[in-house]
Design an enzyme around this catalytic site. Structure first.
Site, short mmCIF file in Angstrom:
data_model
loop_
_atom_site.label_atom_id
_atom_site.label_comp_id
_atom_site.label_asym_id
_atom_site.label_seq_id
_atom_site.Cartn_x
_atom_site.Cartn_y
_atom_site.Cartn_z
N LYS A 59 -3.78 108.13 -37.92
CA LYS A 59 -2.44 108.75 -38.38
C LYS A 59 -2.24 108.47 -39.84
CE LYS A 59 -0.61 109.22 -33.78
NZ LYS A 59 0.33 108.80 -32.81
N GLN A 103 5.03 105.16 -31.22
CA GLN A 103 3.88 105.06 -30.52
C GLN A 103 3.66 104.58 -29.01
OE1 GLN A 103 0.89 105.97 -31.99
NE2 GLN A 103 -0.14 105.69 -29.85
N ASP A 126 6.22 115.33 -32.66
CA ASP A 126 5.50 115.23 -31.32
C ASP A 126 6.00 116.41 -30.47
OD1 ASP A 126 3.54 113.21 -31.15
OD2 ASP A 126 4.77 111.57 -30.39
#
Lengths: 309, 309
Positions: A59, A103, A126
């Site tokens: 990322k 995460q 997300d």
């Protein structure tokens, strides 16, 4: 037939994800010239799972490429829920940050659902919150962010000129992060959708009627050639590590589709690796840019209001 | 064959809704004895559409039957959005009220989505908020309230001993208030679901594979006998007013299913009227009771906390 031979009907996720990231990069450069600032993406990582580290590094690399500022907070594996929530709240308040990722998975003593629910909806890049998933499903509503992997699947189809409207799409798997939201996005594109899962009685004949197959079940080589209609388009979301004695590592990645046999029947198919995988990170960049654009838009509106006074 | 003859394979929505309401009534009496109070349901009605009036009266009658306190606020058709929102907020704050309904449709000058979004999630007994719909869809999550009509459909199936798990359910229509949420509830019950709609190419053969058919498309007698597999279970959500010169009123209500012909093939079928219709109000009573129970639970927890101090 050599395994090295690249079939002509391959959907190249690496190439498409690069296109997407280049578009994001270009847009960010443009906005930076206009407004003098760049988007920011924050990642909160708890503990030191090597797989989590790998994802976070991917990322960060993508952020560096497109011009998104990376923020990272590494917390010890025994962090308390309250300390973790404090970091989330701090990032919620920080105007330099347009997207927040926690995460996953989190250690067992942390209430994952509670933590995710505390991320500001406008920074939840997300897109997994119930509010956002509801809007993904609902007619005439748009979510703030399309969840990254499902969004990536749709982009693979669209950028490969696959017509979705009116087509029969069969989705195998009903997870909250892939199966369900990808079904909703296909429905928004006017596909007729069928969601099947472990309780589905005749999965072979259900899959057989599909023009578009989304395999997101997490079982290596689950989808067999006999299940696939000649000419179907196949998106394989699975990433399964299996034993392979011919490799140095002793393992290799395979998808949820029996690729070698299925590719002979498919009109288009994604490989694993190099299919859906690279798209997830690309769409995360798109979402962070989207969050940034929305912030700029509301700043602009505020400014106009001020000037009216 | 006389039209008056009652087929043996009928799902009697009036009878089942009465059972549901009697269960709610019994539970409310029990709670009243224990806690000395009853649930409250508030309805906000704007303008004087006769159809809205009819619905509101049905709801009030059901409340009176089960022992729910009815609150009503009638607002003029030219009410401002701000005045309407003020009433919503007032009801949000009122501890005597466990459910709030804004009778739809609202006049054109009101932003319906905005008004509905202001109802407290814990009092949104219609269950139409994106947050709630998201939780209806998501695996392992439960919404605060199941939307009434879809919830009613599931109850009709369950109380008629129809097995849902592993069955093929085909839902015709994808509206936010019926088609989509009923699909999600069927998926939660482990059906394999197919959602079809106006863009579906071969609707006849799609419906033909269904063990359970949910018709929620709003077109009179849309589903034909030839589309229906022998032995299928049919839930007809449609309520369409059509011309009928044999009636005094000149009109009668029909469903989305060609009942007279389809009933010969179905193992079970809901009539219109007297099928799904009565269930919506019954499930609204269930939801209001649920909201009340949750309030009692959190009051109980507060009390325990106080005592610990």
């Amino acid at each position: 037939m050599s395994k090295k031979e690249k079939p002509k009907n391959l959907i190249d996720g690496r190439k498409i994800s690069r296109q997407v990231k280049e578009e994001v990069k270009e847009k960010i450069e443009e906005l930076k010239k206009l407004h003098g600032k760049s988007p920011g993406l924050a990642v909160i990582i708890v503990g030191d799972r090597p797989d989590s580290r790998t994802y976070v590094n991917m990322k960060k690399k993508a952020c560096a490429f497109v011009g998104i500022e990376s923020f990272e907070r590494k917390l010890e594996v025994d962090v308390t829920q309250e300390e973790l929530l404090k970091v989330v709240r701090e990032y919620n308040e920080n105007p330099e940050i347009n997207g927040i990722l926690v995460q996953l998975p989190l250690p067992k003593h942390i209430d994952e659902e509670e933590v995710l629910s505390q991320i500001s909806l406008t920074k939840d890049v997300d897109g997994f919150s119930p509010y956002n998933i509801g809007k993904c499903a609902m007619k005439g509503r748009d979510p703030l962010f399309f969840p990254c992997t499902p969004y990536g699947c749709i982009q693979l189809l669209k950028r490969s000129n696959v017509e979705i409207s009116g087509k029969e799409a069969v989705i195998i798997g009903r997870s909250n992060i892939v199966g369900l939201p990808v079904s909703f996005l296909l429905l928004k594109e006017n596909a007729t959708i069928t969601i099947c899962h472990s309780r589905t009685k005749d999965i072979a004949s259900t899959v057989k009627r599909a023009d578009i197959i989304i395999a997101a079940v997490g079982i290596p080589k689950f989808v067999k050639a006999e299940w696939v209609k000649e000419g179907a388009v196949i998106i394989d979301v699975g990433i399964n590590s299996v034993e392979d004695k011919t490799r140095k590592s002793g393992r290799r990645l395979v998808g949820d589709v029996d690729f070698e046999n299925v590719k002979e029947k498919a009109s288009l198919i994604t490989p694993v690796p190099g299919g859906v995988g690279p798209m997830t990170v690309a769409m995360l960049m798109v979402n962070t840019l989207r969050g940034f654009e929305r912030t700029l838009e509301s700043e602009q509106k505020e400014k106009e209001k001020e000037e009216e006074k």
